[in-house]
Design an enzyme around this catalytic site. Structure first.
Site: not given
Ligand code: 4NP
Length: 154
Positions: A9, A15, A126
């Site tokens: 992800c 995710r 997300d």
């Molecule tokens: P992930 O979610 O891609 O599912 O781990 C996110 C985690 C952090 C961020 C964005 C999405 N961020 O912008 O820091």
């Protein structure tokens, strides 16, 4: 030799660690733990070393699951190292293939939602900027997709 699966992800804290932990849970339940090795990574590097997001861990805990992990960034070498790479959304998919400079590995990169059995989502949404519902939804969706993935791999 165990088949190596990598879930990817953006941040590797919501995710993809959820997908990795849910897949490991299903594999253990079916006694297939020795046939597959699961890992996860993020295309971004902001959270390197971090545990899965506390909101994701709470949502998991409510279902009796403990999500473990330490975030790392996806690297070009992962394209060589893993047998199957599962992108949570289209941006992840593009960013993974952007590191495939010679265009050799496209066949092993898939969208996680291609394996959904019940849900019609094309991407795993997300949950980072939303509320608890989003984390619960991701877990339900990933149970569906991981179940379908396992059926395909067996
Ligand atoms: P992930 O979610 O891609 O599912 O781990 C996110 C985690 C952090 C961020 C964005 C999405 N961020 O912008 O820091």
């Amino acid at each position: 030799m165990a088949q190596k699966l990598l879930f990817v992800c953006l941040g590797n804290i919501c995710r993809s660690p959820a997908a990795e932990n849910i897949m490991n849970h299903l594999l253990l339940k079916e006694n297939l733990g020795d046939r597959f090795e699961c890992d996860s990574a993020g295309t971004g590097g902001w959270h390197i070393g971090a545990l899965p997001d506390s909101r994701m861990r709470s949502a998991a805990q409510a279902r009796g699951l403990t999500f473990v992990g330490s975030a790392r960034q996806f690297q070009a070498e992962d394209l060589q190292e893993f047998d199957l790479i599962l992108a949570m959304d289209k941006d992840n998919y593009r960013n993974i293939l952007a590191l495939d400079k010679e265009g050799k590995f496209a066949d092993k990169v898939k969208m996680m939602c291609d394996y959904c059995q019940t849900y019609s989502d094309k991407e795993v949404p997300d949950p980072y900027y939303g509320g608890a519902d989003g984390f619960n939804y991701v877990i339900d969706l990933l149970f569906d997709a991981c179940g379908g993935l396992l059926k395909t791999l067996k």
